[in-house]
Write an enzyme that holds these catalytic residues in place. Structure first.
Site, PDB file in Angstrom:
ATOM      1  N   GLU A  68      -8.539   4.027  38.751  1.00 38.25           N
ATOM      2  CA  GLU A  68      -9.407   4.328  39.880  1.00 38.25           C
ATOM      3  C   GLU A  68      -8.603   3.985  41.136  1.00 38.25           C
ATOM      4  OE1 GLU A  68     -13.128   2.218  39.830  1.00 38.25           O
ATOM      5  OE2 GLU A  68     -13.781   3.189  41.684  1.00 38.25           O
ATOM      6  N   ARG A 303      -7.352  -6.466  26.619  1.00 46.85           N
ATOM      7  CA  ARG A 303      -6.676  -6.562  27.920  1.00 46.85           C
ATOM      8  C   ARG A 303      -5.543  -7.557  27.852  1.00 46.85           C
ATOM      9  NH1 ARG A 303     -10.347  -4.482  31.921  1.00 46.85           N
ATOM     10  NH2 ARG A 303      -9.182  -5.150  33.727  1.00 46.85           N
ATOM     11  N   LYS A 313      -8.635  -6.233  40.552  1.00 47.43           N
ATOM     12  CA  LYS A 313      -8.304  -5.632  41.852  1.00 47.43           C
ATOM     13  C   LYS A 313      -9.146  -6.236  42.971  1.00 47.43           C
ATOM     14  CE  LYS A 313      -8.348  -1.410  40.077  1.00 47.43           C
ATOM     15  NZ  LYS A 313      -8.316   0.038  39.865  1.00 47.43           N
TER      16      LYS A 313
HETATM   17  P1  ATP Z   1      -9.797  -3.935  37.776  1.00 46.45           P
HETATM   18  O1  ATP Z   1     -10.858  -4.700  37.067  1.00 46.45           O
HETATM   19  O2  ATP Z   1      -8.639  -4.738  38.204  1.00 46.45           O
HETATM   20  O3  ATP Z   1     -10.337  -3.052  38.857  1.00 46.45           O
HETATM   21  P2  ATP Z   1      -9.869  -1.712  36.111  1.00 46.45           P
HETATM   22  O4  ATP Z   1      -9.829  -1.748  34.650  1.00 46.45           O
HETATM   23  O5  ATP Z   1     -11.198  -1.464  36.724  1.00 46.45           O
HETATM   24  O6  ATP Z   1      -9.188  -2.991  36.666  1.00 46.45           O
HETATM   25  P3  ATP Z   1      -8.777   0.865  36.462  1.00 46.45           P
HETATM   26  O7  ATP Z   1      -8.118   1.443  37.640  1.00 46.45           O
HETATM   27  O8  ATP Z   1     -10.090   1.392  36.055  1.00 46.45           O
HETATM   28  O9  ATP Z   1      -8.869  -0.685  36.722  1.00 46.45           O
HETATM   29  O10 ATP Z   1      -7.775   0.801  35.231  1.00 46.45           O
HETATM   30  C1  ATP Z   1      -6.984   1.857  34.783  1.00 46.45           C
HETATM   31  C2  ATP Z   1      -6.647   1.615  33.346  1.00 46.45           C
HETATM   32  O11 ATP Z   1      -5.923   0.401  33.215  1.00 46.45           O
HETATM   33  C3  ATP Z   1      -7.885   1.494  32.507  1.00 46.45           C
HETATM   34  O12 ATP Z   1      -7.705   2.284  31.343  1.00 46.45           O
HETATM   35  C4  ATP Z   1      -7.961   0.032  32.186  1.00 46.45           C
HETATM   36  O13 ATP Z   1      -8.581  -0.178  30.958  1.00 46.45           O
HETATM   37  C5  ATP Z   1      -6.488  -0.376  32.184  1.00 46.45           C
HETATM   38  N1  ATP Z   1      -6.347  -1.794  32.488  1.00 46.45           N
HETATM   39  C6  ATP Z   1      -6.765  -2.433  33.595  1.00 46.45           C
HETATM   40  N2  ATP Z   1      -6.516  -3.749  33.509  1.00 46.45           N
HETATM   41  C7  ATP Z   1      -5.900  -3.955  32.317  1.00 46.45           C
HETATM   42  C8  ATP Z   1      -5.398  -5.109  31.630  1.00 46.45           C
HETATM   43  N3  ATP Z   1      -5.484  -6.328  32.165  1.00 46.45           N
HETATM   44  N4  ATP Z   1      -4.817  -4.933  30.416  1.00 46.45           N
HETATM   45  C9  ATP Z   1      -4.731  -3.714  29.884  1.00 46.45           C
HETATM   46  N5  ATP Z   1      -5.198  -2.594  30.462  1.00 46.45           N
HETATM   47  C10 ATP Z   1      -5.773  -2.697  31.663  1.00 46.45           C
HETATM   48 MG    MG Z   2     -12.294   0.182  36.789  1.00 45.79          MG
END
Ligand code: ATP
Ligand code: MG
Length: 610
Positions: A68, A303, A313
Site C-alpha cells: 500500500e 511476518r 509504517k
Molecule cells: P505496515 O503494518 O507496516 O503498514 P503492511 O503489511 O500493512 O505493513 P503493506 O504495504 O500492506 O504493509 O505490505 C505489503 C506486503 O508486505 C504485504 O503482503 C505484507 O504482508 C508484507 N509485509 C509487511 N510487513 C511484513 C513483515 N514484517 N514480514 C513479512 N512480510 C511483510
Molecule cells: Mg497494509
C-alpha cells in the site's frame, strides 16, 4: 510476436540454492500436477474474456508484491519482496509489483516512487519478456464496481444502511452469532438502485455500505456479511474525484490477484481468517463469468521482525513526524532507504531474508544476523583503509634528524589482504601523525602493548617508553606526552626507530608487541564520521502495547571529526570500505562530498552490542 508469449526472464539476481520451505513445496506440487499449465494469459490484467482470448501464459507461476503506497518500505517488506520475486525467479515465473492503492486517504505519489526505487535497489524487477508488470489496484476500480453490481444482481450482496453502532452490535462476537440487518432482505433491484445512489454521490460518508450476503452466524466472523464497498468522498491520488465509493481491502485484494492471473498469492498470517472469503468471492465471480479459472490461491507465512527495530509504517511515520530521526532515510531507520543510507548492501539484506525461509509463525530475528550477513558480503570485497576516529597527535621528535627537513616517507598497503589484484593504496608518513586516543596510556594497565611513556620503577630507575609499529610504516618509541588544560592528553611524543620500515630487510630487527593504525597530519583527509547504535534499548520496542518512545536510545547517533586515508577524500558516494579495526563504513549517500567526506559506520567488525 505478442508480448505475452515472450519467454519470461529471471526477475532477479541469481542466488545460491535455498533451503526448501512450505511455499516451495506447494509450488512444486502445483507444477508437478500442472495446476496452472497452459492457462491463457491476456498479456495484461483483465477479466475472464480478456484472458480467454490470450496466449498460453509463458510464466509458470505468477506472484505479486502488493504494498500500500502509504509509507516507505521496511525490512519486513524486504522479506516479502525476496519471497515473492525469489519464488517467481526460481520457478520460471513472474512477479508483479502492484500498488494496493484502494484507500484514497493515506496514499501519495511520493511513496509510489520510493517503493519502485527500493524494489529495484534490492535487486528485483517487474519487467519480464518485454512487459512491465507494474500495476495499480485503482486501475481495477471499474471492474470491481462491475463485479459488485453482478453480486447484487445474483443476490449475493446488499446495501446495508444500519448505523455503524448497529452494525457493530449486530456482528456478534466469538461466542455469539450475529444478527441479520433489517436491510438484508432487500430485493436485488432495490439493492442495485441503492448501490448506484452510493456510486453517484447521493449518500453521505458512512450512510451505507455494500455487504456480501453470506452468513451472519458463521463461526468465522470474517464471513458475517463482510463489507465490500464504503462511501468516502475523498480525492484519490490516481483516480482523482471519479469515485466516491471505494472497495474494502478484503474485497479488492482477491480481485486484483485474479485479474492479474496470480497463481500463488502469498501474504502474512493475519490474513489467514480472510482466506475463506477470498475463495468465496473468487468462486462466485468465476461462476458469474467475470473471472477466469484457475483462480489464485492465498497462502500465509509468518511476518519477519528484527530485534531492536519496529516495522509498522504507522510507528515509523511517527518517528519521522516527531523528529526522533532525521527522516525516512535516517541511517537508524529499518526502512530500505534508511538501511541503504546506513550502508547495508542489497546482497546482505537478501541473504538475511532468504536465510529465514518461510514459516507458519511470526519470527523475531536477532538483528545481529543482518550484521553477520553484511560482514560476510563485504569481507571479501570491501577495500581496506585506515581511519583515526578519536585522534590525538603523535609527534616524532627526531624526524628531521633522521630523514632531513621536508621528507615524507611513501608507504603502501594492499587494498585487500586476500586480493592482490585490487592493488595497493598509498599514503605518507611524516613528523606528525594522528593516532587513536586509546592507543596511548599514561600509566599502562597490565597487558597494554601500545604506546606508553617511560615509567619510573620501584628502585628509582626509569624504564624506557614502549615501542610500537605504525602499521605499514615504522617502529616508534614513546618518550613523553603533554596534557591540555582539560587534563586530557594533548600530544604524545616519540622517536622514530631508523631502518624499521615495513617491507624492508631491517623491519623485523626491532621486535614490538603492538601495531597501531595512524595517518600523517599533512597527508590525511579530514572526515565527518557518524557512529550509530540501535535506535531502541529494548529488543521488542513496541511489544505488549509499550510506547516505543519510552525506550529510545539517547546515544543512537554520535558524530566525530576523524581522519581517513588521503584517497578516501575523493571517494564516491556509497563507496564502502573497511576501516581497519573499526568496522565497515560507507560514504553517506546524501551528505558526502568529494573533499568533504562523510562516512557512516554500517557495523563494527564484531558484534559489540551488550
Ligand atoms: P505496515 O503494518 O507496516 O503498514 P503492511 O503489511 O500493512 O505493513 P503493506 O504495504 O500492506 O504493509 O505490505 C505489503 C506486503 O508486505 C504485504 O503482503 C505484507 O504482508 C508484507 N509485509 C509487511 N510487513 C511484513 C513483515 N514484517 N514480514 C513479512 N512480510 C511483510
Ligand atoms: Mg497494509
Amino acid at each position: 510476436m505478442s508480448k505475452a508469449s515472450a519467454a519470461p526472464k529471471a526477475s532477479g539476481p541469481a542466488e545460491p540454492v535455498k533451503p526448501s520451505n512450505f511455499l516451495r513445496g506447494i509450488i512444486e506440487r502445483d507444477l508437478d500436477a500442472g495446476t496452472y499449465a497452459g492457462r491463457p494469459f491476456g498479456g495484461s490484467p483483465g477479466d475472464a474474456a480478456h484472458h480467454a482470448a490470450g496466449q498460453p501464459d509463458p510464466a509458470r507461476i505468477r506472484t505479486r508484491f502488493p504494498p500500500e503506497p502509504n509509507g516507505y518500505l521496511h525490512v519486513g517488506h524486504a522479506k516479502s519482496i525476496c519471497l515473492n520475486f525469489g519464488l517467481a525467479r526460481d520457478y520460471g515465473g513472474v512477479c508483479h509489483l502492484r500498488f494496493d492503492d484502494t484507500n484514497p486517504e493515506k496514499e501519495e505519489q511520493e511513496y509510489v516512487d520510493a517503493i519502485e526505487e527500493a524494489v529495484h535497489w534490492l535487486g528485483f524487477d517487474w519487467e519480464s519478456g518485454g512487459t512491465s508488470h507494474l500495476y495499480q489496484a485503482s486501475d481495477y476500480f471499474d471492474f470491481m464496481y462491475r463485479a459488485a453490481e453482478a453480486l447484487v444482481q445474483a443476490g449475493l450482496a446488499y446495501v446495508d444502511e444500519q448505523s455503524a453502532e448497529e452494525m457493530r452490535a449486530n456482528r456478534g462476537d466469538f461466542t455469539t452469532p450475529g444478527t441479520d440487518s433489517r436491510f438484508r432482505n432487500r430485493t436485488p433491484a432495490e439493492n442495485l438502485a441503492r448501490l448506484r445512489d452510493m456510486r453517484d454521490g447521493k449518500l453521505a460518508d458512512g450512510a451505507a455500505v455494500l455487504r456480501a450476503k453470506i452468513d451472519m452466524a458463521s463461526p468465522n466472523i470474517n464471513l458475517r456479511d463482510p463489507a465490500l464497498y464504503r462511501i468516502k468522498h475523498a480525492t484519490h491520488h490516481h483516480t482523482g474525484d471519479r469515485w466516491c465509493i471505494y472497495p474494502m481491502y478484503t474485497y479488492a485484494h482477491p480481485i486484483e490477484d485474479a485479474l492479474e492471473r496470480i497463481t500463488h498469492s502469498i501474504c502474512t498470517l493475519e490474513f489467514e481468517d480472510q482466506r475463506p472469503f477470498y475463495d468465496w468471492l473468487l468462486e462466485h465471480l468465476a461462476s458469474l463469468g467475470l473471472l477466469a479459472h484457475p483462480l489464485p490461491k492465498q497462502y500465509e507465512f509468518g511476518r519477519l521482525n528484527l530485534t531492536g527495530v519496529i516495522t509498522s509504517k504507522r510507528k515509523l511515520k511517527a518517528l519521522v513526524d516527531e523528529g526522533h530521526v532525521s527522516g525516512w532515510d535516517d541511517p537508524r531507520m529499518p526502512t530500505l532507504f534508511g538501511m541503504r543510507r546506513r550502508g547495508y548492501t542489497p546482497e546482505s539484506i537478501r541473504a538475511m531474508a532468504d536465510g529465514t525461509g518461510a514459516s507458519k509463525t511470526n519470527i523475531w530475528l536477532d538483528y545481529a544476523v543482518l550484521d553477520i550477513a553484511l560482514r560476510e558480503d563485504l569481507e571479501g570485497r570491501a577495500p581496506r583503509a585506515m581511519a583515526v576516529l578519536d585522534p590525538v597527535k603523535l609527534v616524532l621528535e627526531n624526524w628531521e634528524e633522521v630523514f632531513g627537513a621536508g621528507h615524507r616517507e611513501p608507504c603502501a598497503a594492499p587494498a585487500h589482504p586476500q586480493r592482490p589484484e585490487l592493488g595497493l593504496r598509498h599514503f605518507k608518513l611524516g613528523p606528525e601523525v594522528w593516532i587513536e586516543r586509546e592507543d596511548f596510556e599514561h600509566v599502562p594497565p597490565k597487558g597494554f602493548f601500545r604506546l606508553y611513556p617511560p615509567q619510573p620503577q620501584a628502585d628509582g630507575s626509569v624504564a624506557p617508553g614502549n615501542k610500537v609499529r605504525l602499521k605499514y610504516g615504522m617502529v616508534v618509541e614513546c618518550i613523553g606526552f603533554e596534557q591540555g588544560a582539560d587534563g586530557r592528553v594533548a600530544t604524545v611524543r616519540a622517536r622514530v626507530v631508523p631502518d624499521t620500515k615495513s617491507g624492508t630487510p631491517g623491519a623485523d630487527a626491532v621486535k614490538v608487541k603492538g601495531t597501531i593504525t595512524w595517518l600523517a597530519v599533512d597527508d590525511a583527509a579530514a572526515a565527518e564520521v557518524r557512529l550509530f547504535e540501535r535506535l531502541f534499548t529494548e529488543d521488542q520496542p513496541d511489544a505488549e502495547g509499550r510506547d516505543f518512545r519510552s525506550v529510545l536510545n539517547p546515544h543512537s547517533r554520535r558524530v566525530v571529526q576523524a581522519f581517513v586515508e588521503p584517497s578516501l577524500g575523493s571517494a564516491a558516494a556509497e563507496h564502502r570500505v573497511q576501516f581497519e579495526r573499526h568496522g565497515y563504513f560507507v560514504a553517506d549517500r546524501i551528505d558526502h562530498r568529494s573533499q568533504a567526506p562523510v562516512f557512516n559506520r554500517i557495523t563494527t567488525l564484531k558484534d559489540s552490542w551488550k
